[in-house]
Scaffold this motif. Structure first.
Motif, PDB file in Angstrom:
ATOM      1  N   GLU A  87      32.132 -26.554  33.711  1.00  0.00           N
ATOM      2  CA  GLU A  87      32.845 -25.565  32.900  1.00  0.00           C
ATOM      3  C   GLU A  87      34.079 -26.160  32.228  1.00  0.00           C
ATOM      4  O   GLU A  87      34.401 -25.816  31.086  1.00  0.00           O
ATOM      5  CB  GLU A  87      33.256 -24.371  33.764  1.00  0.00           C
ATOM      6  N   GLU A  88      34.786 -27.055  32.931  1.00  0.00           N
ATOM      7  CA  GLU A  88      36.078 -27.533  32.439  1.00  0.00           C
ATOM      8  C   GLU A  88      36.039 -28.902  31.768  1.00  0.00           C
ATOM      9  O   GLU A  88      37.024 -29.311  31.145  1.00  0.00           O
ATOM     10  CB  GLU A  88      37.097 -27.542  33.585  1.00  0.00           C
ATOM     11  N   SER A  89      34.919 -29.613  31.885  1.00  0.00           N
ATOM     12  CA  SER A  89      34.860 -30.947  31.262  1.00  0.00           C
ATOM     13  C   SER A  89      33.551 -31.222  30.539  1.00  0.00           C
ATOM     14  O   SER A  89      33.446 -32.216  29.818  1.00  0.00           O
ATOM     15  CB  SER A  89      35.071 -32.034  32.319  1.00  0.00           C
ATOM     16  N   GLY A  90      32.537 -30.375  30.750  1.00  0.00           N
ATOM     17  CA  GLY A  90      31.232 -30.628  30.161  1.00  0.00           C
ATOM     18  C   GLY A  90      30.392 -31.628  30.923  1.00  0.00           C
ATOM     19  O   GLY A  90      29.283 -31.952  30.501  1.00  0.00           O
ATOM     20  N   VAL A  91      30.894 -32.116  32.054  1.00  0.00           N
ATOM     21  CA  VAL A  91      30.163 -33.089  32.874  1.00  0.00           C
ATOM     22  C   VAL A  91      29.367 -32.345  33.947  1.00  0.00           C
ATOM     23  O   VAL A  91      29.913 -31.505  34.659  1.00  0.00           O
ATOM     24  CB  VAL A  91      31.133 -34.092  33.526  1.00  0.00           C
ATOM     25  N   LEU A  92      28.093 -32.660  34.056  1.00  0.00           N
ATOM     26  CA  LEU A  92      27.199 -31.940  34.965  1.00  0.00           C
ATOM     27  C   LEU A  92      26.567 -32.888  35.971  1.00  0.00           C
ATOM     28  O   LEU A  92      25.827 -33.804  35.595  1.00  0.00           O
ATOM     29  CB  LEU A  92      26.110 -31.230  34.159  1.00  0.00           C
ATOM     30  N   MET A  93      26.826 -32.645  37.233  1.00  0.00           N
ATOM     31  CA  MET A  93      26.223 -33.431  38.312  1.00  0.00           C
ATOM     32  C   MET A  93      24.956 -32.740  38.795  1.00  0.00           C
ATOM     33  O   MET A  93      24.912 -32.084  39.831  1.00  0.00           O
ATOM     34  CB  MET A  93      27.248 -33.628  39.437  1.00  0.00           C
ATOM     35  N   ALA A  94      23.930 -32.875  37.964  1.00  0.00           N
ATOM     36  CA  ALA A  94      22.627 -32.277  38.242  1.00  0.00           C
ATOM     37  C   ALA A  94      21.581 -33.096  37.510  1.00  0.00           C
ATOM     38  O   ALA A  94      21.887 -33.871  36.594  1.00  0.00           O
ATOM     39  CB  ALA A  94      22.587 -30.820  37.779  1.00  0.00           C
ATOM     40  N   GLY A  95      20.338 -32.938  37.913  1.00  0.00           N
ATOM     41  CA  GLY A  95      19.262 -33.692  37.279  1.00  0.00           C
ATOM     42  C   GLY A  95      17.923 -33.045  37.536  1.00  0.00           C
ATOM     43  O   GLY A  95      17.823 -32.031  38.243  1.00  0.00           O
ATOM     44  N   PRO A  96      16.847 -33.606  36.994  1.00  0.00           N
ATOM     45  CA  PRO A  96      15.509 -33.056  37.208  1.00  0.00           C
ATOM     46  C   PRO A  96      15.074 -33.217  38.663  1.00  0.00           C
ATOM     47  O   PRO A  96      15.542 -34.122  39.355  1.00  0.00           O
ATOM     48  CB  PRO A  96      14.628 -33.886  36.270  1.00  0.00           C
ATOM     49  N   PRO A  97      14.169 -32.364  39.133  1.00  0.00           N
ATOM     50  CA  PRO A  97      13.701 -32.453  40.528  1.00  0.00           C
ATOM     51  C   PRO A  97      13.089 -33.802  40.870  1.00  0.00           C
ATOM     52  O   PRO A  97      13.112 -34.233  42.027  1.00  0.00           O
ATOM     53  CB  PRO A  97      12.661 -31.331  40.622  1.00  0.00           C
ATOM     54  N   SER A  98      12.557 -34.495  39.872  1.00  0.00           N
ATOM     55  CA  SER A  98      11.911 -35.787  40.120  1.00  0.00           C
ATOM     56  C   SER A  98      12.921 -36.903  40.359  1.00  0.00           C
ATOM     57  O   SER A  98      12.551 -38.003  40.779  1.00  0.00           O
ATOM     58  CB  SER A  98      11.016 -36.156  38.929  1.00  0.00           C
ATOM     59  N   GLY A  99      14.213 -36.646  40.074  1.00  0.00           N
ATOM     60  CA  GLY A  99      15.255 -37.642  40.290  1.00  0.00           C
ATOM     61  C   GLY A  99      16.032 -37.933  39.026  1.00  0.00           C
ATOM     62  O   GLY A  99      15.636 -37.546  37.920  1.00  0.00           O
TER      63      GLY A  99
END
Length: 254
Positions: A87-99
């Protein structure tokens, strides 16, 4: 007292290869810490406890041990850390289920989702499901726990995390709660605070000093941390009211 999470985003600058941390200056209109430089973060939303959130990495039960909280609280704190950073930086620590990790979060569609998260019309669980992503808890490192001093009108029990900027992603100035953003060497941030050029609260100053001692991104992410509650006090020192941190906490001298 509201539980909260904040994330020290880290990278090594391409120019000189030195560790830098991402700081935001809160707008003067904010009720809490106006004009202060802080890390991305904020309070836990009740929906952050959602058991249906898609997750990869150490499970909530393992985070509960690291953070010394109940499992639902651990899930909420990790979720809040990842959500607030996006929300505050646009950086997302997430990814596809496959890795892997999302490579880029720029574009109108991403911005629309970010704004919906900020406005609370979209929950983080719904956001991840919509994009077929999983939260990557393995990208976070537990760093510290700070409690707002007694007497403050707004008190937070905040867990601090460290995270390396995911490859390919870029921070962006998204406005809202911050009117300035910057990547800085932690030692430079502490030096600017000592000069009075950069306003920071004790948790931010101390964290920057600890990062400076690490010296590199690899050392910071590999640091073994013992998490315990740190609760500063307001005391009169030399005729002035000052925030005093407990003994043993490496708070830099101004």
């Amino acid at each position: 007292m509201r539980p909260a999470a904040t994330v020290m985003l880290l990278h090594e600058s391409a120019a000189v290869g030195e560790l830098e941390v991402y700081l935001l200056r809160r707008t003067s209109s904010m009720r809490f810490a106006p004009g202060m430089h802080v890390f991305p973060g904020g309070g836990v939303d009740e929906r952050d406890t959602d058991r249906d959130i898609r997750w990869a990495g150490p499970p909530p039960a393992e985070w509960a041990e690291r953070l010394d909280v109940a499992e639902p609280s651990a899930r909420a704190l990790v979720c809040a850390a990842v959500r607030e950073t996006f929300e505050e930086s646009g950086v997302l620590m997430a990814g596809p289920p496959s890795g892997g990790v999302v490579a880029d979060t720029r574009g109108e569609d991403w911005e629309a989702d970010r704004e919906a998260l900020v406005g609370r019309s979209l929950s983080f669980t719904e956001f991840l499901r919509k994009r077929d992503l999983v939260l990557r808890s393995d990208l976070l490192r537990a760093w510290s726990r700070w409690i707002t001093p007694p007497g403050e009108t707004r008190r937070f029990d905040t867990r601090f995390f460290a995270a390396a900027l995911p490859e390919g992603q870029q921070t962006r100035e998204v406005g809202g709660e911050a009117d300035r953003v910057a990547w800085m060497r932690p030692a430079d941030a502490v030096a600017a605070w000592r000069r009075g050029d950069l306003r920071m609260l004790p948790p931010t100053v101390t964290s920057c000093a600890e990062l400076a001692d690490c010296g590199s991104l690899a050392a910071a992410m590999a640091a073994r941390r013992t998490i315990f509650p740190i609760e500063p006090e307001m005391r009169e020192v030399g005729g002035k009211l000052r925030i005093v941190v407990p003994e043993g906490v490496p708070y830099p001298q101004s």
